[in-house]
Design an enzyme around this catalytic site. Structure first.
Site, mmCIF file in Angstrom:
data_model
loop_
_atom_site.group_PDB
_atom_site.id
_atom_site.type_symbol
_atom_site.label_atom_id
_atom_site.label_comp_id
_atom_site.label_asym_id
_atom_site.label_seq_id
_atom_site.Cartn_x
_atom_site.Cartn_y
_atom_site.Cartn_z
ATOM 1 N N ASP A 33 0.844 -1.194 0.000
ATOM 2 C CA ASP A 33 0.000 0.000 0.000
ATOM 3 C C ASP A 33 0.882 1.247 0.000
ATOM 4 O O ASP A 33 2.092 1.164 0.216
ATOM 5 C CB ASP A 33 -0.930 0.009 1.224
ATOM 6 C CG ASP A 33 -0.213 -0.481 2.465
ATOM 7 O OD1 ASP A 33 1.008 -0.236 2.573
ATOM 8 O OD2 ASP A 33 -0.857 -1.108 3.316
ATOM 9 N N ASP A 60 1.266 4.818 1.728
ATOM 10 C CA ASP A 60 0.839 5.706 2.804
ATOM 11 C C ASP A 60 1.387 7.105 2.569
ATOM 12 O O ASP A 60 2.431 7.284 1.960
ATOM 13 C CB ASP A 60 1.333 5.183 4.152
ATOM 14 C CG ASP A 60 0.792 3.792 4.448
ATOM 15 O OD1 ASP A 60 -0.308 3.478 3.939
ATOM 16 O OD2 ASP A 60 1.454 3.027 5.165
ATOM 17 N N ASP A 109 11.166 3.437 12.906
ATOM 18 C CA ASP A 109 12.060 2.429 13.478
ATOM 19 C C ASP A 109 13.407 2.277 12.754
ATOM 20 O O ASP A 109 14.460 2.448 13.354
ATOM 21 C CB ASP A 109 11.351 1.073 13.649
ATOM 22 C CG ASP A 109 10.507 0.673 12.448
ATOM 23 O OD1 ASP A 109 10.577 1.362 11.408
ATOM 24 O OD2 ASP A 109 9.782 -0.340 12.540
HETATM 25 P P1 ATP Z 1 4.801 -3.629 5.689
HETATM 26 O O1 ATP Z 1 3.746 -2.669 5.263
HETATM 27 O O2 ATP Z 1 5.614 -4.199 4.615
HETATM 28 O O3 ATP Z 1 4.287 -4.637 6.619
HETATM 29 P P2 ATP Z 1 5.855 -1.318 6.948
HETATM 30 O O4 ATP Z 1 7.243 -0.967 7.395
HETATM 31 O O5 ATP Z 1 5.249 -0.487 5.887
HETATM 32 O O6 ATP Z 1 5.890 -2.825 6.532
HETATM 33 P P3 ATP Z 1 3.670 -0.532 8.539
HETATM 34 O O7 ATP Z 1 3.128 -1.164 9.753
HETATM 35 O O8 ATP Z 1 2.844 -0.378 7.321
HETATM 36 O O9 ATP Z 1 4.969 -1.354 8.201
HETATM 37 O O10 ATP Z 1 4.261 0.870 9.003
HETATM 38 C C1 ATP Z 1 4.464 1.972 8.144
HETATM 39 C C2 ATP Z 1 5.643 2.803 8.635
HETATM 40 O O11 ATP Z 1 5.437 3.248 9.968
HETATM 41 C C3 ATP Z 1 6.957 2.035 8.687
HETATM 42 O O12 ATP Z 1 7.622 2.047 7.458
HETATM 43 C C4 ATP Z 1 7.723 2.799 9.750
HETATM 44 O O13 ATP Z 1 8.284 3.960 9.234
HETATM 45 C C5 ATP Z 1 6.647 3.174 10.718
HETATM 46 N N1 ATP Z 1 6.480 2.179 11.780
HETATM 47 C C6 ATP Z 1 5.672 1.097 11.777
HETATM 48 N N2 ATP Z 1 5.760 0.401 12.907
HETATM 49 C C7 ATP Z 1 6.652 1.046 13.672
HETATM 50 C C8 ATP Z 1 7.179 0.833 14.979
HETATM 51 N N3 ATP Z 1 6.811 -0.218 15.697
HETATM 52 N N4 ATP Z 1 8.086 1.729 15.439
HETATM 53 C C9 ATP Z 1 8.468 2.802 14.701
HETATM 54 N N5 ATP Z 1 8.020 3.041 13.482
HETATM 55 C C10 ATP Z 1 7.120 2.200 12.956
HETATM 56 MG MG MG Z 2 3.145 -0.596 5.130
#
Ligand code: ATP
Ligand code: MG
Length: 450
Positions: free
Chosen positions: A72, A74, A152
């Site tokens: 997705d 964001d 993170d």
């Molecule tokens: P995916 O969508 O592939 O599962 P993602 O990294 O995009 O992985 P999301 O949960 O969609 O994970 O989170 C979007 C963004 O928010 C991440 O790229 C990161 O920058 C931030 N983020 C998510 N979870 C955390 C966390 N636990 N601590 C700090 N930042 C976070």
């Molecule tokens: Mg994501």
């Protein structure tokens, strides 16, 4: 080393909040605008036209740079949730711990997040933190630099502006990605204490992106793994499902084991790794899952958990039977015991539990290949999942190939062929574990279960 050198040349500091981002042009980042969804580009554009900053952020930018297809897109902005809402007719604010706005754009929904600020010291800007240091609520808005610092990993703190086609990079995320390193922003121990799920994220993202976890971020995981116990089960379930349906489940689980994250962390993982007999079955199941995910096909959490826990059920079932319990009630008791332990820690929802049990409960019925019973199994709404499960049992060597072959033939046969295939009722029980007569009553009850 190289990174430090680059930092020095570019004049970057290595502090957690870096106010001087690198602004990278297409020549440096190579990201193609066409790969960004139209809806998210349009969302950014509308926010920018309204005088706000807006960027595509996080996983999408990272995945595209790594050559993967993002799940997705964001958007992050300096507009508050209310301000975002006033820019879009089809939008609503959701969430409490972390408010975001869902913007409806064409047939997509774009998540728009306001830049988050520091939690901690600054007076009323304190976030809610529990006594282990875990952040409970996180609605303190801030600058883009602060927003980058609270993400993170460096590869997750990249902001893509589709209008200018630039990437704003506060923490050398592009360089880290090019060097295949997953690096934590700030002090890894502090960051894991704030949110222990980051340990699981480290493992998942490293496996998914083919990165190695930077030693500084990797080292503390082993000693801090017990902090996971402090995470609400519903979040653990979310993360486990993400991990298992990432398309890289085999690699993720292998890495969890390597990091020592499987022991005492999730009973599920203990179960998988501590049963050598089950390992082949689980590996096969996860390989199938990974293949399905990569082909863009649906994955059912119930099926997944049913496979992960099956050998635990099998061993309890055999134990109860050995103690003289009738076969089917013994199976049902084994199912309940296994699911109860897991459900508590992982908050497996009732619906998923229902799916898991249906798949298991149908297994002994595959031994019944006589008369109406075989048709009953075939017409069961969960036949397909249970049949796929049966094939995994065959493939892993748990059952004779003949059972699977019979059901495959029966499934594809015409009505006449099916009638000719049915075994005489007495020949139904071909399994090693012969069913007892007195379990027939329980079996009827089994059919009406759920
Ligand atoms: P995916 O969508 O592939 O599962 P993602 O990294 O995009 O992985 P999301 O949960 O969609 O994970 O989170 C979007 C963004 O928010 C991440 O790229 C990161 O920058 C931030 N983020 C998510 N979870 C955390 C966390 N636990 N601590 C700090 N930042 C976070
Ligand atoms: Mg994501």
């Amino acid at each position: 080393m190289i990174r430090k050198l680059i930092s020095r040349v570019l004049g970057h500091k290595d502090s957690a909040t870096n106010d001087q981002p690198a602004i990278l042009g297409v020549a440096q980042h190579g990201l193609e605008r066409d790969h960004i969804s139209r809806a998210s580009q349009r969302t950014v554009q509308i926010l920018q036209e309204n005088g706000y900053q807006a960027y595509i952020v996080g996983g999408a930018v990272r995945d595209l740079l790594a050559g993967l297809k993002p799940k997705d897109f964001d958007v992050a902005t300096d507009a508050t949730p209310e301000q975002v809402r006033s820019c879009f007719r089809r939008s609503r604010i959701i969430g409490r711990r972390f408010q975001i706005v869902h913007v409806g754009m064409g047939n997509e929904t774009i998540e728009v997040t306001t830049f988050r600020g520091h939690h901690g010291e600054q007076g009323n800007a304190r976030a809610h933190i529990d006594d282990q240091g875990r952040v409970l609520r996180d609605n303190v808005f801030g600058s883009q630099a602060e927003d980058a610092a609270r993400r993170d990993f460096t590869v997750n703190a990249l902001y893509y502006d589709p209008t200018a086609e630039t990437i704003v990079d506060y923490h050398h995320g592009v360089a880290d990605l090019q060097q295949k390193t997953l690096r934590m922003i700030g002090d890894p121990r502090t960051r894991y204490r704030e949110d222990p799920v980051r340990m699981l994220r480290a493992v998942r993202l490293a496996a998914k992106l083919g990165l190695s976890i930077d030693p500084e971020a990797r080292r503390p995981i082993r000693e801090m793994s017990e902090l996971i116990e402090n995470v609400p089960p519903s979040r653990l379930l979310d993360e486990m499902l993400k991990l298992l349906t990432s398309g890289h489940a085999v690699r993720c689980l292998a890495q969890l084991r390597e990091e020592g994250l499987h022991h005492g962390l999730l009973p599920l993982l203990d179960v998988i790794f501590d049963q050598p007999l089950g390992e082949r079955f689980v590996t096969l199941a996860l390989e199938t899952t990974d293949r399905r995910v990569r082909e863009g096909r649906h994955i059912s959490p119930g099926f997944l958990f049913a496979t992960l826990l099956w050998h635990e059920v099998l061993s309890k079932w055999q134990q109860f039977e050995a103690n003289g319990e009738p076969s089917i009630p013994a199976l049902f008791r084994a199912m309940d015991e296994v699911v109860d332990v897991q459900a508590e820690k992982l908050a497996i929802t009732r619906r998923i539990v229902g799916d898991i049990k249906e798949i298991w409960a149908l297994q002994p019925r595959f031994a019944q290949r006589g008369g109406k019973r075989a048709y009953g199994v075939l017409q069961h709404p969960r036949f397909r999942a249970a049949y796929d499960f049966l094939l995994l049992r065959v493939e892993s060597g748990e059952l004779e190939p003949e059972v699977g072959e019979w059901w495959t033939a029966f499934l594809h046969a015409s009505d006449d062929e099916r009638a000719a295939m049915l075994l005489p009722p007495s020949a139904g029980a071909t399994r090693k574990r012969r069913r007892r007569r007195r379990s027939a009553a329980a079996d009827t009850q089994n059919g009406g279960d759920e």
